[in-house]
Design a protein around this motif. Structure first.
Motif, mmCIF file in Angstrom:
data_model
loop_
_atom_site.group_PDB
_atom_site.id
_atom_site.type_symbol
_atom_site.label_atom_id
_atom_site.label_comp_id
_atom_site.label_asym_id
_atom_site.label_seq_id
_atom_site.Cartn_x
_atom_site.Cartn_y
_atom_site.Cartn_z
ATOM 1 N N CYS A 126 -2.384 3.445 27.148
ATOM 2 C CA CYS A 126 -3.284 2.339 27.547
ATOM 3 C C CYS A 126 -3.532 2.287 29.058
ATOM 4 O O CYS A 126 -2.598 2.272 29.850
ATOM 5 N N TYR A 127 -4.801 2.242 29.448
ATOM 6 C CA TYR A 127 -5.160 2.151 30.870
ATOM 7 C C TYR A 127 -4.650 0.860 31.515
ATOM 8 O O TYR A 127 -4.451 0.805 32.715
ATOM 9 N N LEU A 128 -4.530 -0.186 30.704
ATOM 10 C CA LEU A 128 -4.154 -1.476 31.269
ATOM 11 C C LEU A 128 -2.636 -1.679 31.320
ATOM 12 O O LEU A 128 -2.162 -2.710 31.785
ATOM 13 N N CYS A 136 -3.388 -2.265 24.632
ATOM 14 C CA CYS A 136 -4.238 -3.460 24.609
ATOM 15 C C CYS A 136 -5.192 -3.443 23.410
ATOM 16 O O CYS A 136 -5.620 -4.482 22.930
ATOM 17 N N GLY A 137 -5.540 -2.230 22.941
ATOM 18 C CA GLY A 137 -6.429 -2.111 21.778
ATOM 19 C C GLY A 137 -7.902 -2.137 22.130
ATOM 20 O O GLY A 137 -8.747 -1.961 21.256
ATOM 21 N N CYS A 161 -9.232 -0.996 25.658
ATOM 22 C CA CYS A 161 -9.663 -0.092 26.736
ATOM 23 C C CYS A 161 -10.063 1.263 26.137
ATOM 24 O O CYS A 161 -9.726 1.559 24.996
ATOM 25 N N CYS A 166 -7.125 3.299 24.643
ATOM 26 C CA CYS A 166 -6.626 2.746 23.374
ATOM 27 C C CYS A 166 -7.611 3.036 22.244
ATOM 28 O O CYS A 166 -7.211 3.404 21.138
HETATM 29 ZN ZN ZN Z 1 -5.528 -0.233 26.341
#
Ligand code: ZN
Length: 242
Positions: free
Chosen positions: A200-202, A215-216, A218, A221
């Motif tokens: 996940c990038y976040l 996060c689902g 980004c 994801c």
């Molecule tokens: Zn993400």
């Protein structure tokens, strides 16, 4: 079952792709070391994932544990400061004029591989293993095999030594990357990737989805979720390493 007596250095970020290529290298080379890059990532969670994945691989696969050597971390924050993108600052993820998401750090893979080649020289490694992939991806120009062929030639000439850049995921879809992981280490390896790798990038690990933590929403994801869903729908096949 080792194919080669060589030492390999794996570019290892703790994500799904780099965990899969680490397993690929451990199944193939006599000795394998890992290298990670601190370029000012927003999230130390990526660095923690590296430790967790290595520890789980050692605990789960004794043959691989015997071959897995040192982990190296290289500080390239000065380079990250030049990139100044959504990877390292709090800006939203958006596309630039080239159609590249601003998560793209310009030339990142060229820098990673050049540092890795210098380290490989010191460590006696002849193979660099990277998770670059031109299929099913955002079109990062430094992930293309053409780019890496040119860099491989430049590094061989510039270091005056034999050096191969392996990119086992280059032609695979994200669903096939899951299948390759299963082919290398069965459902035990799939479980390690699901539970411990981080994409996940976040840097969000708050929620556990069927495809892992993230996060689902980004792009990273979404790509991981889509690939997992396609592989799962096919009945979770195993792909033999090429
Ligand atoms: Zn993400």
């Amino acid at each position: 079952m080792t194919d080669s007596p060589a030492t390999a250095l794996v570019l290892f970020s703790g994500g799904q792709d780099s965990t899969t290529i680490l397993a690929w290298a451990l199944a193939r080379y006599a000795r394998v070391e890992t290298v990670g890059f601190d370029y000012g990532q927003r999230h130390a969670v990526e660095l923690l994932a590296r430790e967790a994945v290595r520890a789980r691989l050692i605990a789960t696969f004794p043959d691989w544990a015997a071959r897995l050597g040192e982990d190296h971390m290289i500080d390239i924050r000065a380079f990250g400061a030049i990139g100044e993108t959504a990877m390292t600052t709090a800006r939203a993820i958006e596309a630039d004029a080239r159609g590249l998401p601003n998560t793209f750090v310009p030339g990142r893979n060229l820098v990673f591989l050049t540092y890795a080649a210098a380290l490989a020289d010191r460590r006696g490694a002849t193979h660099l293993v990277g998770g670059m992939c031109e299929t099913d991806f955002s079109g990062y120009p430094d992930c293309r095999r053409d780019t890496l062929d040119a860099l491989e030639t430049a590094l061989r000439l510039g270091l005056a030594r034999e050096l191969v850049i392996d990119t086992p995921l280059m032609r695979l879809t994200k669903a096939q990357t899951w299948a390759l992981a299963k082919g290398l280490g069965g459902e035990a390896l799939v479980e390690i990737i699901l539970e411990d790798s981080h994409t996940c990038y976040l840097g969000d690990r708050g929620r556990r989805w069927p495809w892992g933590h993230g996060c689902g929403a980004c792009p990273a994801c979404e790509l991981r979720a889509k690939g997992f869903a396609a592989w799962d729908a096919e009945g979770r096949p195993a792909l033999a390493a090429a």
